[in-house]
Design a protein around this motif. Structure first.
Motif, PDB file in Angstrom:
ATOM      1  N   ALA A  53       0.621  -1.250  -0.291  1.00  0.00           N
ATOM      2  CA  ALA A  53       0.041  -0.111   0.035  1.00  0.00           C
ATOM      3  C   ALA A  53       0.636   1.172   0.020  1.00  0.00           C
ATOM      4  O   ALA A  53       0.563   2.206  -0.749  1.00  0.00           O
ATOM      5  CB  ALA A  53      -0.843   0.106   1.248  1.00  0.00           C
ATOM      6  N   LYS A  54       1.948   1.124   0.602  1.00  0.00           N
ATOM      7  CA  LYS A  54       2.889   2.401   0.827  1.00  0.00           C
ATOM      8  C   LYS A  54       3.743   2.438  -0.146  1.00  0.00           C
ATOM      9  O   LYS A  54       4.480   3.644  -0.389  1.00  0.00           O
ATOM     10  CB  LYS A  54       3.802   2.158   1.959  1.00  0.00           C
ATOM     11  CG  LYS A  54       3.012   2.835   3.394  1.00  0.00           C
ATOM     12  CD  LYS A  54       4.148   2.938   4.499  1.00  0.00           C
ATOM     13  CE  LYS A  54       5.036   4.088   4.368  1.00  0.00           C
ATOM     14  NZ  LYS A  54       4.764   5.211   4.990  1.00  0.00           N
ATOM     15  N   GLN A  55       3.850   1.441  -0.958  1.00  0.00           N
ATOM     16  CA  GLN A  55       4.920   1.361  -2.056  1.00  0.00           C
ATOM     17  C   GLN A  55       6.386   1.609  -1.583  1.00  0.00           C
ATOM     18  O   GLN A  55       7.198   2.656  -2.015  1.00  0.00           O
ATOM     19  CB  GLN A  55       4.530   2.248  -3.511  1.00  0.00           C
ATOM     20  CG  GLN A  55       3.310   2.116  -3.854  1.00  0.00           C
ATOM     21  CD  GLN A  55       2.635   3.128  -4.784  1.00  0.00           C
ATOM     22  OE1 GLN A  55       3.712   4.045  -5.325  1.00  0.00           O
ATOM     23  NE2 GLN A  55       1.370   3.256  -4.940  1.00  0.00           N
ATOM     24  N   PRO A 141       3.590   2.017   9.902  1.00  0.00           N
ATOM     25  CA  PRO A 141       4.556   3.162   9.486  1.00  0.00           C
ATOM     26  C   PRO A 141       3.637   4.249   9.389  1.00  0.00           C
ATOM     27  O   PRO A 141       2.298   4.085   9.485  1.00  0.00           O
ATOM     28  CB  PRO A 141       5.114   2.596   8.035  1.00  0.00           C
ATOM     29  CG  PRO A 141       3.905   1.692   7.816  1.00  0.00           C
ATOM     30  CD  PRO A 141       3.312   0.954   8.910  1.00  0.00           C
ATOM     31  N   SER A 142       4.008   5.412   9.167  1.00  0.00           N
ATOM     32  CA  SER A 142       3.374   6.443   8.934  1.00  0.00           C
ATOM     33  C   SER A 142       2.391   6.194   7.673  1.00  0.00           C
ATOM     34  O   SER A 142       2.728   5.645   6.806  1.00  0.00           O
ATOM     35  CB  SER A 142       4.157   7.843   8.660  1.00  0.00           C
ATOM     36  OG  SER A 142       5.277   7.603   7.716  1.00  0.00           O
ATOM     37  N   ALA A 143       1.203   6.933   7.901  1.00  0.00           N
ATOM     38  CA  ALA A 143       0.088   6.312   6.479  1.00  0.00           C
ATOM     39  C   ALA A 143       0.129   7.303   5.454  1.00  0.00           C
ATOM     40  O   ALA A 143      -0.835   7.949   5.334  1.00  0.00           O
ATOM     41  CB  ALA A 143      -1.272   6.386   7.573  1.00  0.00           C
ATOM     42  N   ASN A 144       1.306   7.225   4.852  1.00  0.00           N
ATOM     43  CA  ASN A 144       1.670   8.109   3.495  1.00  0.00           C
ATOM     44  C   ASN A 144       2.269   7.021   2.465  1.00  0.00           C
ATOM     45  O   ASN A 144       2.797   6.182   3.224  1.00  0.00           O
ATOM     46  CB  ASN A 144       2.465   9.180   3.886  1.00  0.00           C
ATOM     47  CG  ASN A 144       3.936   9.022   4.407  1.00  0.00           C
ATOM     48  OD1 ASN A 144       3.786   8.795   5.782  1.00  0.00           O
ATOM     49  ND2 ASN A 144       4.794   8.894   3.767  1.00  0.00           N
ATOM     50  N   LEU A 145       2.272   7.682   1.343  1.00  0.00           N
ATOM     51  CA  LEU A 145       3.119   6.758   0.420  1.00  0.00           C
ATOM     52  C   LEU A 145       4.529   6.904   0.746  1.00  0.00           C
ATOM     53  O   LEU A 145       4.947   7.930   1.103  1.00  0.00           O
ATOM     54  CB  LEU A 145       2.849   7.255  -1.068  1.00  0.00           C
ATOM     55  CG  LEU A 145       1.262   6.903  -1.861  1.00  0.00           C
ATOM     56  CD1 LEU A 145       1.097   7.722  -3.144  1.00  0.00           C
ATOM     57  CD2 LEU A 145       1.182   5.621  -1.655  1.00  0.00           C
ATOM     58  N   ILE A 149       5.036  13.127   2.646  1.00  0.00           N
ATOM     59  CA  ILE A 149       4.886  13.782   3.655  1.00  0.00           C
ATOM     60  C   ILE A 149       3.921  12.920   4.705  1.00  0.00           C
ATOM     61  O   ILE A 149       3.052  12.382   4.282  1.00  0.00           O
ATOM     62  CB  ILE A 149       4.402  15.097   3.626  1.00  0.00           C
ATOM     63  CG1 ILE A 149       5.333  15.878   2.395  1.00  0.00           C
ATOM     64  CG2 ILE A 149       4.241  15.944   4.766  1.00  0.00           C
ATOM     65  CD1 ILE A 149       4.781  17.295   2.039  1.00  0.00           C
ATOM     66  N   SER A 150       4.366  12.819   5.742  1.00  0.00           N
ATOM     67  CA  SER A 150       3.738  12.117   6.928  1.00  0.00           C
ATOM     68  C   SER A 150       2.107  13.057   7.332  1.00  0.00           C
ATOM     69  O   SER A 150       2.179  14.217   6.996  1.00  0.00           O
ATOM     70  CB  SER A 150       4.525  11.996   8.063  1.00  0.00           C
ATOM     71  OG  SER A 150       5.454  11.241   8.214  1.00  0.00           O
ATOM     72  N   PRO A 151       1.187  12.026   7.496  1.00  0.00           N
ATOM     73  CA  PRO A 151      -0.121  12.650   7.575  1.00  0.00           C
ATOM     74  C   PRO A 151      -0.352  12.985   9.133  1.00  0.00           C
ATOM     75  O   PRO A 151      -0.135  12.211   9.913  1.00  0.00           O
ATOM     76  CB  PRO A 151      -0.974  11.588   7.335  1.00  0.00           C
ATOM     77  CG  PRO A 151      -0.370  10.194   7.537  1.00  0.00           C
ATOM     78  CD  PRO A 151       1.351  10.733   7.420  1.00  0.00           C
ATOM     79  N   VAL A 178       5.069  15.468  14.647  1.00  0.00           N
ATOM     80  CA  VAL A 178       6.372  14.669  13.868  1.00  0.00           C
ATOM     81  C   VAL A 178       6.460  13.379  14.601  1.00  0.00           C
ATOM     82  O   VAL A 178       6.193  13.239  15.608  1.00  0.00           O
ATOM     83  CB  VAL A 178       7.654  15.803  14.144  1.00  0.00           C
ATOM     84  CG1 VAL A 178       7.897  16.897  13.630  1.00  0.00           C
ATOM     85  CG2 VAL A 178       7.830  15.860  15.493  1.00  0.00           C
ATOM     86  N   GLU A 179       7.062  12.668  13.616  1.00  0.00           N
ATOM     87  CA  GLU A 179       7.305  11.130  14.306  1.00  0.00           C
ATOM     88  C   GLU A 179       8.022  11.153  15.381  1.00  0.00           C
ATOM     89  O   GLU A 179       8.831  11.838  16.027  1.00  0.00           O
ATOM     90  CB  GLU A 179       7.719  10.456  13.067  1.00  0.00           C
ATOM     91  CG  GLU A 179       7.230  10.320  11.732  1.00  0.00           C
ATOM     92  CD  GLU A 179       7.550  11.383  10.791  1.00  0.00           C
ATOM     93  OE1 GLU A 179       8.168  12.346  11.309  1.00  0.00           O
ATOM     94  OE2 GLU A 179       7.415  11.362   9.441  1.00  0.00           O
ATOM     95  N   SER A 180       7.748   9.803  15.837  1.00  0.00           N
ATOM     96  CA  SER A 180       8.766   9.570  17.102  1.00  0.00           C
ATOM     97  C   SER A 180      10.358   9.442  16.877  1.00  0.00           C
ATOM     98  O   SER A 180      10.832   9.541  15.748  1.00  0.00           O
ATOM     99  CB  SER A 180       8.391   7.928  17.711  1.00  0.00           C
ATOM    100  OG  SER A 180       8.528   7.140  16.373  1.00  0.00           O
ATOM    101  N   SER A 228      16.448  11.835   0.645  1.00  0.00           N
ATOM    102  CA  SER A 228      15.209  12.540  -0.261  1.00  0.00           C
ATOM    103  C   SER A 228      14.034  11.658   0.587  1.00  0.00           C
ATOM    104  O   SER A 228      13.805  10.495   0.258  1.00  0.00           O
ATOM    105  CB  SER A 228      15.363  12.187  -1.633  1.00  0.00           C
ATOM    106  OG  SER A 228      14.005  12.694  -1.914  1.00  0.00           O
ATOM    107  N   HIS A 229      13.301  12.355   1.473  1.00  0.00           N
ATOM    108  CA  HIS A 229      12.329  11.452   2.223  1.00  0.00           C
ATOM    109  C   HIS A 229      11.294  12.767   2.395  1.00  0.00           C
ATOM    110  O   HIS A 229      11.868  13.959   2.392  1.00  0.00           O
ATOM    111  CB  HIS A 229      12.820  10.811   3.428  1.00  0.00           C
ATOM    112  CG  HIS A 229      11.963  10.029   3.680  1.00  0.00           C
ATOM    113  ND1 HIS A 229      12.298   8.563   3.263  1.00  0.00           N
ATOM    114  CD2 HIS A 229      10.981   9.696   4.755  1.00  0.00           C
ATOM    115  CE1 HIS A 229      11.254   8.045   4.168  1.00  0.00           C
ATOM    116  NE2 HIS A 229      10.652   8.460   4.913  1.00  0.00           N
ATOM    117  N   TYR A 230      10.197  12.496   2.674  1.00  0.00           N
ATOM    118  CA  TYR A 230       9.060  13.651   3.178  1.00  0.00           C
ATOM    119  C   TYR A 230       9.073  14.733   1.925  1.00  0.00           C
ATOM    120  O   TYR A 230       9.076  15.775   2.045  1.00  0.00           O
ATOM    121  CB  TYR A 230       9.535  14.472   4.469  1.00  0.00           C
ATOM    122  CG  TYR A 230       9.709  13.559   5.419  1.00  0.00           C
ATOM    123  CD1 TYR A 230       8.937  13.186   6.268  1.00  0.00           C
ATOM    124  CD2 TYR A 230      11.193  13.211   5.740  1.00  0.00           C
ATOM    125  CE1 TYR A 230       9.095  12.243   7.277  1.00  0.00           C
ATOM    126  CE2 TYR A 230      11.474  12.543   6.886  1.00  0.00           C
ATOM    127  CZ  TYR A 230      10.328  11.812   7.694  1.00  0.00           C
ATOM    128  OH  TYR A 230      10.531  10.991   8.791  1.00  0.00           O
TER     129      TYR A 230
HETATM  130 MG    MG Z   1       7.361   7.723   7.536  1.00  0.00          MG
END
Ligand code: MG
Ligand code: TXA
Length: 319
Positions: A53-55, A141-145, A149-151, A178-180, A228-230
Motif C-alpha cells: 500500500a505504501k509502495q 509506518p506513517s500512513a503515507n506513500l 509527507i507524513s499525515p 512529527v514522528e517518534s 530524500s524523504h518527506y
Molecule cells: Mg514515515
C-alpha cells in the motif's frame, strides 16, 4: 472508509477495527505523532500488504506498536536503558531499537529481516484502545506513500492511501505532528537514528550521553534515513533569507521577508512545539503548482527544532 473513533459509538468502532486487524486487513489510526497504517505485526501477509500500500522499499523496517512495556518484553531483549526510558517516556514518541527474542512472533518482514525491532507505546487513547482490543502488536509506518509527507490529519491519510485501507479511524489532528524519535539501544552508546518527538536533551537527562547518527544516505545499514524523504511535489530550499520570484514561504517566528506568493508561518511566536504540529500540514498547503517552489526558513536547532530541521533537510534533498 473514515470512521470517527471518539464519542458514543467509539467502542464499537474500535472493536470493528481490531477485528479487521486480526483478519489481516489494514487500518489507519491516529497516534500523538502522525497517523499510522496498521497491520497485524505477526502476519507476513498483513505486513506485506502494508509495504504494498505504501509502495515502500522492503528493506525499510516498520515500527511495532504495543500497548505497554510488558508486551514489549515479550518481543525483545529489554536492557537497563530500555527499562529506564520506557518508565520515563512510554506511552510516548520514542521508538526503541532492541534485539528480537528468539521466540519473537513478529513477522521477519516487518523488521526487514533485521535481528532488531523498533518498538513504541503510542500516547493516544484510540491507538491504545485498538492495541488492547486487537490483542497483538501492530506494525504501523506513517500512513503515507513512501517518501511523501507524513499525515497529521485524517484527510491526509484518505488522500494518499484511501483506496488501499479498509478503515481509517478519525481521531482529529495529531498533537505532536512529527514522528517518534528512533533510538538504537543495541550498541555501546545509545544512538538517535531519527530525531523526533522526544528530544536528545530529554533522553540524556534520563540515561546520560546519547549519540546522533546524522549521516544521510540510502544504505540499508541506516534504514529510513534516506536523504530524500518527506518529499513535496515542488522543490523546497532551506535556510531561506530571501524570497525568489513566485515562491511560497514557510516561515518561523517574526521576520521581515516580503514578496512571497503565499506564506504559512510554523509559529509566529517562535514556539517549536507549535511548529512541529504545523509542519507537515503547512508543507502540504504550500505544495501547489501555482508556486515556483517553497522557501523554508530555518528553525533553531535545539529541542524539537532538531526534528523539524531534519524533516526540512530531507524535503529539500536532491531526488
Ligand atoms: Mg514515515
Ligand atoms: O511516530 C512514528 O514513529 C510513526 C507513528 C505511526 O508511530 N511511525 C513511523 O513509522 O514514523 P515509519 O515506518 O514511517 O518510520 C519508521 C522508522 C524508519 O526510519 C525505519 O527505518 C526505522 O524507524 N526503523 C524501524 N525498525 C528499525 C530497526 N530495526 N532498525 C533501525 N531502524 C528501524
Amino acid at each position: 472508509m473514515i470512521r470517527r473513533a471518539t464519542g458514543p459509538e467509539c467502542e464499537a468502532t474500535i472493536a470493528e477495527a481490531a477485528a479487521l486487524i486480526r483478519e489481516g486487513r489494514l487500518v489507519g489510526f491516529p497516534t500523538e505523532t502522525v497517523y499510522g497504517l496498521g497491520a497485524d505485526a505477526t502476519s507476513d501477509t498483513a505486513v506485506a500488504a502494508v509495504f504494498n500500500a505504501k509502495q515502500r522499499p522492503e528493506f525499510n523496517p516498520l515500527i511495532i506498536h504495543i500497548a505497554n512495556e510488558d508486551a514489549a518484553r515479550r518481543l525483545v531483549e529489554f536492557n537497563d536503558p530500555a527499562a529506564r526510558l520506557a518508565e520515563v517516556f512510554w506511552p510516548g514518541a520514542l521508538s526503541l531499537i532492541l534485539t528480537r527474542r528468539p521466540d519473537c512472533p513478529v513477522s521477519l518482514l516487518a523488521g526487514a529481516g533485521l535481528d532488531t525491532l523498533a518498538l513504541r507505546v503510542p500516547d493516544h487513547e484510540i491507538a491504545l484502545a485498538l492495541l488492547i482490543a486487537a490483542e497483538r502488536p501492530i506494525a504501523a509506518p506513517s500512513a503515507n506513500l513512501s517518501g511523501h509527507i507524513s499525515p497529521t490529519r485524517v484527510g491526509h491519510v484518505a488522500e494518499s492511501l484511501g483506496t488501499a485501507i479498509d478503515l481509517i479511524l478519525d481521531g482529529g489532528p495529531c498533537r505532536l505532528g512529527v514522528e517518534s524519535t528512533v533510538l538504537d539501544l543495541t550498541g555501546d552508546v545509545p544512538t538517535i537514528l531519527r530525531p523526533g518527538g522526544v528530544t536528545r536533551e530529554e533522553l540524556e537527562d534520563a540515561i546520560g550521553p546519547v549519540r546522533v547518527l546524522s549521516e544521510m544516505n540510502s544504505t540499508p545499514s541506516s534504514p529510513g534515513m534516506q536523504a530524500s524523504h518527506y518529499a513535496p511535489g515542488l522543490s523546497l530550499r532551506i535556510g531561506a533569507r530571501d524570497v525568489r520570484d513566485g515562491e511560497a514561504l514557510l516561515s518561523f517566528g517574526r521576520h521581515d521577508l516580503t514578496g512571497c506568493a503565499a506564506e504559512c508561518n510554523l509559529s509566529p511566536t517562535g514556539d517549536l512545539a507549535e511548529a512541529a504540529a504545523n509542519l507537515f500540514t503547512m508543507i502540504r498547503a504550500l505544495d501547489r503548482p501555482e508556486y515556483s517552489g517553497i522557501a523554508a526558513m530555518t528553525v533553531p536547532d535545539e529541542g524539537l527544532g532538531c526534528a523539524i530541521n531534519d524533516r526540512l533537510k530531507r524535503a529539500a534533498a536532491p531526488r
